[in-house]
Design a protein around this motif. Structure first.
Motif, PDB file in Angstrom:
ATOM      1  N   ILE A  19     -59.776 100.748  19.602  1.00 16.91           N
ATOM      2  CA  ILE A  19     -58.880 101.505  18.733  1.00 16.91           C
ATOM      3  C   ILE A  19     -59.609 102.291  17.656  1.00 16.91           C
ATOM      4  N   GLY A  20     -60.892 101.982  17.403  1.00 14.07           N
ATOM      5  CA  GLY A  20     -61.610 102.721  16.375  1.00 14.07           C
ATOM      6  C   GLY A  20     -63.073 102.357  16.299  1.00 14.07           C
ATOM      7  N   ASP A  29     -64.386 104.936   8.706  1.00 12.71           N
ATOM      8  CA  ASP A  29     -63.666 104.609   9.932  1.00 12.71           C
ATOM      9  C   ASP A  29     -63.236 105.874  10.671  1.00 12.71           C
ATOM     10  N   TRP A  82     -60.619 106.732  14.090  1.00 12.25           N
ATOM     11  CA  TRP A  82     -59.603 106.073  14.906  1.00 12.25           C
ATOM     12  C   TRP A  82     -59.323 106.835  16.188  1.00 12.25           C
ATOM     13  N   ASP A  83     -59.041 106.088  17.247  1.00 12.11           N
ATOM     14  CA  ASP A  83     -58.609 106.643  18.528  1.00 12.11           C
ATOM     15  C   ASP A  83     -57.078 106.632  18.535  1.00 12.11           C
ATOM     16  N   ASP A 137     -53.364 106.596  16.062  1.00  7.60           N
ATOM     17  CA  ASP A 137     -52.847 106.182  14.758  1.00  7.60           C
ATOM     18  C   ASP A 137     -52.939 104.669  14.597  1.00  7.60           C
ATOM     19  N   PRO A 138     -53.754 104.210  13.644  1.00  5.01           N
ATOM     20  CA  PRO A 138     -53.871 102.766  13.432  1.00  5.01           C
ATOM     21  C   PRO A 138     -52.651 102.214  12.685  1.00  5.01           C
ATOM     22  N   ASP A 173     -54.375  97.119  11.493  1.00  2.00           N
ATOM     23  CA  ASP A 173     -55.634  97.627  12.049  1.00  2.00           C
ATOM     24  C   ASP A 173     -56.554  98.113  10.939  1.00  2.00           C
ATOM     25  N   LEU A 174     -56.009  98.909  10.022  1.00  2.00           N
ATOM     26  CA  LEU A 174     -56.793  99.446   8.910  1.00  2.00           C
ATOM     27  C   LEU A 174     -57.404  98.333   8.062  1.00  2.00           C
TER      28      LEU A 174
END
Length: 155
Positions: free
Chosen positions: A101-102, A114, A116-117, A119-120, A124-125
């Motif tokens: 995801i990132g 960071d 990201w692949d 929207d986190p 996740d963040l």
């Protein structure tokens, strides 16, 4: 979203927070001496306590030896599995339930970059920033590390 990272390596405390984010806290056991290679001061899971949004979470850092994979950190929180594992010299990838995801970069000074692949989520963040800040990111490939070890042994 703005992520506030408060890392005190010598004291063994990390707090990640921000508007709309769950608060993530990682604490090294009081009275333990920090190691020099890990920003939070240890990779020993028995010495670490993690909470996400006030709820206990399971954290399992690997030992950090020869292979990049040995520097992975696994977290289970709220039924979700996160893993941070080095994927280059300075960066590490974050996966959620096995899906990338990132990517994170942190030299261990409490600052995290960071990418990201998609929207986190707020979790996740917060969890990704906490892992990157607490354990740093990136690692040398095994063959380079082995070469360094052999080079130290040869007079």
């Amino acid at each position: 979203m703005y992520v506030q990272i408060d890392l005190d390596g010598p004291a063994g405390t990390l707090r990640v927070s921000g508007h709309g984010l769950p608060t993530v806290e990682l604490v090294r056991a009081p009275g333990t001496d920090p190691d020099a290679h890990t920003p939070i001061g240890t990779r020993k899971r028995a010495l670490l306590a993690l909470t996400v949004d006030g709820e206990p979470a399971v954290i399992r850092p690997a030992r950090g030896r020869l292979l990049r994979r040995s520097y992975r950190v696994d977290v289970r929180t709220g039924g979700v599995r996160y893993r941070l594992v080095p994927c280059g010299y300075v960066d590490s990838r974050l996966t959620r339930d096995g899906r990338r995801i990132g990517t994170f970069t942190s030299s261990g000074d409490g600052k995290v970059i960071d990418e990201w692949d998609g929207d986190p989520t707020p979790h996740d963040l917060a969890v990704g920033a906490a892992l990157a800040a607490a354990f740093g990111t990136g690692a040398s490939p095994w063959w380079e590390t082995l070469g360094d070890i052999v080079g130290e042994l040869i007079p």
